[in-house]
Design a protein around this motif. Structure first.
Motif, PDB file in Angstrom:
ATOM      1  N   CYS A  71      -6.090  -1.056  -1.921  1.00  0.00           N
ATOM      2  CA  CYS A  71      -6.086  -1.168  -0.456  1.00  0.00           C
ATOM      3  C   CYS A  71      -7.506  -0.981   0.063  1.00  0.00           C
ATOM      4  O   CYS A  71      -8.107   0.068  -0.137  1.00  0.00           O
ATOM      5  CB  CYS A  71      -5.155  -0.118   0.149  1.00  0.00           C
ATOM      6  SG  CYS A  71      -5.261  -0.108   1.938  1.00  0.00           S
ATOM      7  N   HIS A  85      -7.469   2.187   2.431  1.00  0.00           N
ATOM      8  CA  HIS A  85      -7.232   3.541   1.925  1.00  0.00           C
ATOM      9  C   HIS A  85      -7.830   3.777   0.539  1.00  0.00           C
ATOM     10  O   HIS A  85      -7.731   4.883   0.015  1.00  0.00           O
ATOM     11  CB  HIS A  85      -5.727   3.825   1.880  1.00  0.00           C
ATOM     12  CG  HIS A  85      -5.083   3.708   3.228  1.00  0.00           C
ATOM     13  ND1 HIS A  85      -4.285   2.639   3.582  1.00  0.00           N
ATOM     14  CD2 HIS A  85      -5.170   4.504   4.317  1.00  0.00           C
ATOM     15  CE1 HIS A  85      -3.886   2.792   4.837  1.00  0.00           C
ATOM     16  NE2 HIS A  85      -4.402   3.906   5.310  1.00  0.00           N
ATOM     17  N   ASP A 107       0.437   3.384   3.673  1.00  0.00           N
ATOM     18  CA  ASP A 107       1.059   3.015   4.951  1.00  0.00           C
ATOM     19  C   ASP A 107       2.115   1.913   4.810  1.00  0.00           C
ATOM     20  O   ASP A 107       2.693   1.486   5.814  1.00  0.00           O
ATOM     21  CB  ASP A 107      -0.003   2.619   5.986  1.00  0.00           C
ATOM     22  CG  ASP A 107      -0.784   1.370   5.582  1.00  0.00           C
ATOM     23  OD1 ASP A 107      -0.433   0.738   4.564  1.00  0.00           O
ATOM     24  OD2 ASP A 107      -1.745   1.021   6.293  1.00  0.00           O
ATOM     25  N   CYS A 154       0.849  -1.192   0.000  1.00  0.00           N
ATOM     26  CA  CYS A 154       0.000   0.000   0.000  1.00  0.00           C
ATOM     27  C   CYS A 154       0.883   1.240   0.000  1.00  0.00           C
ATOM     28  O   CYS A 154       1.750   1.375   0.861  1.00  0.00           O
ATOM     29  CB  CYS A 154      -0.922   0.008   1.218  1.00  0.00           C
ATOM     30  SG  CYS A 154      -1.831   1.566   1.372  1.00  0.00           S
TER      31      CYS A 154
END
Ligand SMILES: [Zn+2]
Lengths: 175, 355
Positions: free
Chosen positions: A68, A71, A57, A54
């Motif tokens: 993700c 997100h 993060d 991702c």
């Protein structure tokens, strides 16, 4: 009244009520796994375990679904090669048969975090039920190379390896 | 009633088959574009509602994966309808009316190309007496069209004119799937596909997705320069038994249109989701839209469902297409239509207006 079924064996009599109708329903699909799952499956066909990172993060998803779920960002084409070694974070000793799992009872269902991944993989462990425990280090046992296909079934099961248990802190978020 | 508006709309191109991408992969860029257009991320909305069908996906709870495209962690307030996204929009509108949300993300998505769509549609029929016969959707519509012709409700030439108009309009819509300019006579020269329907009388099979952002009151004005205010929205359902319905008109559309207040002002634009030409004519008439050229209403400027038909998103896209013409100032007042069930069984009408 009769319970005769209208499945074509015998024509029903006009003086009998139809009380049961058999209507088989089936539909065929030409399913596409998607860009991301296809990439994952092409990898596993070559014995590679491909995750994706991702960009927000840095967590590594395995298998990746291309974006993700936290997100809502896409991962693009970059992949992360993962080891086939990992750590058991939780397990269940299964003593009840299930139609779609052709394993001898009891078998051990495990959640494994592969080294380098941040998501769990559900699989089975070949071990004595008394020996399985959280933090146990394991490695995938693969089918013979010539039998590999685009399937997660290329991994037969996981087996314990001779390494010290992982620290609880390393896997506690997956419990 | 609270003032609620459509403040953003995005859609994927309608394509015959998304060969490689799965539903989520089709949806992700649509939701990203909507976020860029409105400045509001899906996960930051007070409510999220989607429309899709497990029968199209061929797996149960397929809609859950759609949330990957939203980013549903930390948990979001979310719901789903096993219907076109237009009905998801209705649910979101109710949620906002109840004061439980100020903003709502609505999306619809489907990949009918994975199955045999006309047969899949048979599963929405009465499961005891009709569905076991496996009548495919095109034959069902053909029977309705035949009834309309025999009853003198409409003509094949009128059907061909609708087919021509929508595909000609679609030439201006890069997201449409069928874009062409053919004469009515050319269309009438086509062989029948399901008598009296010709291929041009039928909507294409399309994969695709679309998404809309709703917002209430001043929040809507913050997000969008010229929001498309929902002045009326209603959906009415007729019985599933075809034998008890008048298939020569769309009574449910007519009632919904009355309740939504379609007739209480001029209509600049109408976006209709009817998948067959004769159905489009029935919906136009039920809405009270005049068919002659003196009418001020532009019907299906996007091409409508006949030019692009991503099932479960196509009705939502009609609301979006209508709203985007209000955003741009091209139209002041419009009506969008969505349908569900066999032969126009259930219809949703949404009246939109700019300030
Ligand atoms: Zn992330």
């Amino acid at each position: 009244m009769s319970d005769r079924q209208m499945d074509g064996d015998k024509p029903s009599e006009h003086d009998e009520d139809v009380t049961l109708l058999r209507v088989p329903v089936s539909l065929d699909y030409d399913y596409s796994a998607g860009v991301s799952a296809s990439r994952f499956l092409r990898g596993i066909e070559q014995g590679k375990l491909l995750g994706q990172r991702c960009p927000v993060d840095g967590r590594v998803y395995f298998p990746s679904r291309g974006s993700c779920p936290q997100h809502a960002v896409t991962f693009g084409d970059e992949t992360v090669d993962l080891s086939d070694k990992g750590t058991i974070v939780t397990f269940s000793i299964v003593r009840v048969p299930s139609a779609n799992i052709p394993l001898e009872l009891p078998y051990i269902a495990v959640n494994v975090v592969l080294d380098g991944a941040d998501t769990i993989l559900m699989h089975v462990l070949d071990a004595n039920p008394e020996d399985v425990h959280m933090g146990m280090r394991v490695q995938a046992v693969w089918k013979p190379r010539e039998e590999w296909t685009t399937s997660t079934a290329n991994i037969l099961y996981f087996r314990a390896i001779d390494e010290p248990d992982a620290d609880y802190d390393q896997y506690k978020e997956h419990i | 009633m609270r003032d609620v508006a459509v403040v953003g709309f995005e859609q994927s191109p309608c394509v015959r088959r998304e060969q490689n991408r799965n539903e989520v992969e089709v949806l992700v860029p649509v939701l990203r574009a909507l976020r860029e257009q409105t400045g509001v991320a899906g996960a930051d909305c007070d409510f999220i509602c989607s429309g899709s069908s497990d029968y199209l996906a061929g797996q149960s709870f397929a809609f859950v994966s759609g949330l990957d495209a939203v980013g549903a962690w930390p948990p979001v307030s979310e719901s789903h309808v096993e219907m076109d996204g237009a009905w998801a929009l209705y649910e979101a509108w109710v949620k906002i009316q109840m004061g439980q949300a100020e903003t709502a993300l609505v999306y619809g998505f489907g990949k009918p190309s994975m199955g045999d769509l006309p047969m899949t549609m048979a599963l929405q029929l009465d499961p005891y007496c009709v569905m076991p016969l496996w009548p495919d959707a095109i034959s069902m519509a053909g029977l309705q069209a035949r009834h309309c012709l025999d009853a003198g409700v409409l003509t094949e030439r009128e059907m061909a004119a609708a087919a021509a108009r929508d595909r000609r309009h679609a030439m201006q819509n890069s997201n449409a799937q069928l874009r062409w300019d053919r004469s009515v006579d050319e269309i009438l020269a086509e062989p029948y596909l399901a008598n009296p329907l010709r291929k041009s009388d039928c909507a294409p099979i399309s994969d695709g997705a679309s998404a809309i952002l709703l917002a209430a009151g001043d929040r809507a004005r913050e997000i969008c320069e010229r929001p498309a205010w929902i002045r009326g929205i209603e959906h009415i359902c007729e019985p599933i038994d075809l034998g008890v319905r008048d298939l020569g008109r769309s009574r449910s559309t007519q009632i919904a249109a009355e309740k939504a207040g379609v007739g209480s002002g001029k209509i600049d634009v109408a976006e209709l989701s009817a998948p067959f030409t004769h159905q489009e004519i029935l919906v136009e008439r039920a809405l009270g839209l005049s068919l002659d050229s003196s009418s001020q209403t532009v019907v299906n400027p996007s091409g409508g469902a006949l030019a692009g038909n991503p099932l479960m998103a196509v009705g939502l896209s009609r609301i979006g297409e209508c709203a985007s013409r209000i955003f741009s100032g091209e139209a002041d007042r419009g009506v969008a239509h969505a349908t569900s069930g066999p032969c126009l069984q259930q219809n949703l009408i949404c009246v939109l207006e700019g300030e």
